[in-house]
Design an enzyme around this catalytic site. Structure first.
Site, PDB file in Angstrom:
ATOM      1  N   ARG A   1      11.189   3.850   9.334  1.00 44.52           N
ATOM      2  CA  ARG A   1      11.344   2.601   9.404  1.00 44.52           C
ATOM      3  C   ARG A   1      12.284   2.165   8.554  1.00 44.52           C
ATOM      4  NH1 ARG A   1       6.793  -0.788  11.210  1.00 44.52           N
ATOM      5  NH2 ARG A   1       5.271   0.580  11.881  1.00 44.52           N
TER       6      ARG A   1
ATOM      7  N   LYS B   1      -5.230  15.742   5.856  1.00 42.65           N
ATOM      8  CA  LYS B   1      -4.251  15.665   4.980  1.00 42.65           C
ATOM      9  C   LYS B   1      -4.401  16.548   3.799  1.00 42.65           C
ATOM     10  CE  LYS B   1      -1.995  13.027   7.476  1.00 42.65           C
ATOM     11  NZ  LYS B   1      -1.725  11.627   7.805  1.00 42.65           N
TER      12      LYS B   1
ATOM     13  N   SER C   1       3.745   7.679   7.702  1.00 44.06           N
ATOM     14  CA  SER C   1       2.578   7.197   8.254  1.00 44.06           C
ATOM     15  C   SER C   1       2.792   5.827   8.653  1.00 44.06           C
ATOM     16  CB  SER C   1       1.457   7.268   6.974  1.00 44.06           C
ATOM     17  OG  SER C   1       1.291   8.586   6.403  1.00 44.06           O
TER      18      SER C   1
ATOM     19  N   ASP D   1      -0.165  14.022  14.804  1.00 42.14           N
ATOM     20  CA  ASP D   1      -0.145  13.832  13.336  1.00 42.14           C
ATOM     21  C   ASP D   1       0.527  15.006  12.529  1.00 42.14           C
ATOM     22  OD1 ASP D   1      -0.342  11.772  11.408  1.00 42.14           O
ATOM     23  OD2 ASP D   1      -2.015  13.116  10.348  1.00 42.14           O
TER      24      ASP D   1
ATOM     25  N   SER E   1      -6.829  -0.317   9.782  1.00 42.47           N
ATOM     26  CA  SER E   1      -8.068   0.108  10.690  1.00 42.47           C
ATOM     27  C   SER E   1      -7.770   1.212  11.595  1.00 42.47           C
ATOM     28  CB  SER E   1      -8.832  -0.854  11.282  1.00 42.47           C
ATOM     29  OG  SER E   1      -7.789  -1.741  11.734  1.00 42.47           O
ATOM     30  N   ARG E   2      -8.762   2.121  11.869  1.00 44.11           N
ATOM     31  CA  ARG E   2      -8.184   3.415  12.801  1.00 44.11           C
ATOM     32  C   ARG E   2      -9.311   3.295  13.820  1.00 44.11           C
ATOM     33  NH1 ARG E   2      -3.567   6.484  10.888  1.00 44.11           N
ATOM     34  NH2 ARG E   2      -2.751   5.537   9.025  1.00 44.11           N
TER      35      ARG E   2
END
Ligand code: GTP
Ligand code: SPV
Ligand code: MN
Length: 594
Positions: free
Chosen positions: A406, A209, A251, A280, A374-375
């Site tokens: 959303r 980022k 995100s 992404d 968590s990733r």
């Protein structure tokens, strides 16, 4: 010190950093597998990494961050431009000279007793005309290991750089992981990033980022291209023709899932395929033929674990089966593997939660096994649907831009802008409920223009102007068409109205048909919308019927009047750089829904 390059700007910068940080040892990351393996073995000894079951998850590791350090920290992220105006009202700003001094004071001697790792990395295929180079120094093997998955690292990057001064300087220091002294600072004018007191993902993997969006968006404005928070997917039809779509969702709003989706049965059997180019970030530039081309600057996926399963995203799950680093997931002690909420219905009963405390698989408590953010860090090459164009240095031609967020109410399943400028308007007013990807409250609706709110490296209104300027350089016939989608609309009982995931292909099919001029649309107050019968619902019997679909396509004028007011306030908060063309679109919207 041994040096891996004769580049004078690199060496001068390193000398200055070494004098400040005072490391015991210096290690250049060469990109050799043996070196990376040895570093991971070393990290296992100190507890920084934990080696998982070699048979079930070969070359996979678990890492736990500090509990105060589990997401991006927008409140502690700064754009340090010479003036506050250049950073704009959406960014936190600090004076560059004062900030360097403050950060140097925090970082001074912080590598003492530690090793400085020097990571040369390329964002984009090495040598691609769209690629750019960075050097990150860090005192974390976790960061080294992640960067080696997420980017192309090592000696060959230095060879590509040669003696050029066009590279991004990245300093990362773990320090004490003190959240009061945590700062993620970008200096766009200096091609520099400085991150202290964090060890988490987007705060410390500086290619992602910090560089590929914040610094790159600034470079892109000056150089006439775009750096966007967008996935890239290829949709292949039964004739074998592939069309590419870039989609920007905030995100944790579905980019990885859309980029790797498996088409519904009815489509698969006809021969439709989806290819993942990126999940992404997109770097986008006009090609010689006048169309826009996009590359994925990354080389891996830093994806949200919770909710990833065999049904929702089998391609992402498959990508995590080898050479993957898991961060803040649940550790199954019975077989030394990992688990997270939504993986399956069998949580391990003999486990450690993401903080490392014993956990017995009770899922309906407020103590989850895995952190909601968590990733997994998985190599792109693991992905079964990775596009054959993934390494194409020139990128892929883009047919459509899709924005989405959303929104439980208001935003319909899909609509199309009337033209480029109206598409920029739609992107500029994107709003979405906040998620666990950043610290702070979850589920609060906020404006997130182009899904870039935390990532624009300069003034937001000027960024909108850049989008309009790009449009002016494009022949309307060749410009991507612009759409908005919402997979997250809810009914009055709070249930998602649209099945989402693979079934999103039904909407993408309509989008591509619109790009190819193969289907009509209804003109509505907000833009073009599908005739309900043009969204294929075959195979969704019992889930979505035409009436439910009509509800999802409904435009409630009263709600849109409210929305127009909200947009007006948002634009006003951005100051006088919001382009007139966008105010014109707002006026049209007000008239149409009034
Ligand atoms: P970042 O990596 O933070 O940029 O996130 P992302 O945009 O890649 O989001 P991702 O695909 O990881 O999805 C985040 C969450 O949204 C996961 O828990 C998914 O299960 C959920 N999700 C994704 N697509 C859909 C969808 O079509 N419908 C519904 N209801 N949920 C979805
Ligand atoms: C996001 O938050 O949009 C991510 C994860 O993709 S991070 O790398 O932490 O930014
Ligand atoms: Mn992201």
């Amino acid at each position: 010190m041994e040096r891996l390059t004769t580049n004078p700007t690199v060496n001068a910068w390193l000398d200055e950093r070494i004098a400040l940080l005072n490391p015991d040892k210096i290690v250049w990351i060469t990109g050799d597998k043996a070196q990376l393996d040895a570093l991971k073995a070393e990290a296992c000894e100190t507890g920084e990494l934990y080696k998982l079951n070699e048979e079930l998850l070969p070359e996979c590791y678990l890492h736990r961050t500090a509990v105060n350090d589990v997401a991006r920290v927008e409140a502690r992220t700064f754009i340090c431009t010479p003036t506050k105006e250049e950073a704009g009202p959406l960014n936190n700003w600090m004076d560059p000279a004062e900030t360097y001094k403050m950060l140097d004071d925090i970082a001074r001697d912080s590598y003492k007793g530690r090793t400085m790792y020097i990571i040369p990395y390329s964002m984009g295929p090495i040598g691609s005309p769209l690629a750019k180079i960075g050097i990150e120094i860090t005192d974390s093997i976790y960061v080294v290991s992640n960067m080696a998955i997420m980017t192309r690292v090592g000696t060959k990057v230095l060879e590509a750089l040669g003696d050029s001064d066009d590279w991004v300087r990245g300093t990362h220091c773990k320090c004490d992981i003190d959240e009061e002294k945590r700062y993620i600072c970008q200096f766009p004018q200096d091609n520099a990033i400085y991150s202290v007191n964090s060890g988490y993902g987007g705060n410390v993997l500086l290619g992602k980022k910090c560089f590929a969006l914040r610094i790159a968006s600034y470079q892109a404005k000056n150089e006439g291209w775009q750096a966007e928070h967008m996935l890239i997917l290829g949709l292949e039809n039964p004739k074998g023709e592939t069309k590419y779509i870039c989609a920007a969702f905030p995100s944790a709003c579905g980019k990885t899932n859309l980029a790797m989706m498996i088409p519904p049965e009815g489509y698969k059997s006809k021969g439709y395929k989806v290819w993942c180019v990126g999940d992404d970030i997109s770097w986008i530039r006009k090609g010689a033929d006048g169309r826009l081309y996009a590359i994925n600057p990354e080389n891996g996926f830093f994806g949200v674990a919770p909710g990833t399963n065999e049904k929702s995203n089998p391609n992402a799950l498959a990508s995590t089966k080898k050479g993957t680093i898991f961060t803040n997931v649940c550790h199954n002690l019975d077989n030394n593997t990992v688990w997270w909420e939504g993986l399956d219905k069998n949580p391990p009963t003999n486990a450690l939660d993401w903080t490392g405390k014993p956990w017995n698989g009770e899922v309906d408590t407020d103590r989850p096994g895995a952190n909601p953010n968590s990733r997994f860090t998985a190599p792109a090459k693991n992905c079964p649907c990775l596009s054959p164009e993934f390494e194409n240095p020139n990128g892929v031609p883009i047919s459509a831009f899709v924005f989405g967020g959303r929104r439980a109410k208001l935003a319909p399943l899909v609509y199309q802008s009337r033209d480029w400028n109206h598409g920029v308007f739609i992107g500029s007013v994107l709003s979405s409920e906040t998620t666990a990807a950043a610290t702070g409250a979850v589920g609060v609706v906020r404006r997130d223009p182009m899904a870039m709110r935390p990532f624009i490296g300069y003034d937001c209104g000027t960024y909108f102007q850049h989008w309009l300027d790009i449009g002016k350089t494009l022949d309307p016939e060749k410009a991507p068409k612009i759409f908005n989608v919402n997979w997250f609309r809810k009914d009055d009982e709070g249930h998602f109205m649209w099945p989402g995931f693979g079934d999103n292909l039904r909407v993408l099919e309509w989008i591509i048909k619109r790009c190819d001029g193969e289907v009509d649309a209804d003109e509505t107050p907000i833009g073009f919308m599908p005739k309900p019968e043009d969204i294929n619902l075959e195979g969704l019997e019992g889930e979505v019927d035409i009436n439910r679909l009509k509800e999802m396509l409904n435009v409630d004028k009263a709600l849109w009047q409210e929305e127009a007011k909200g947009i007006e306030e948002f634009y006003a908060s951005l100051g006088n750089t919001v382009p007139k063309e966008l105010y014109d679109c707002l006026e049209t919207l007000k008239k149409n829904v009034g």
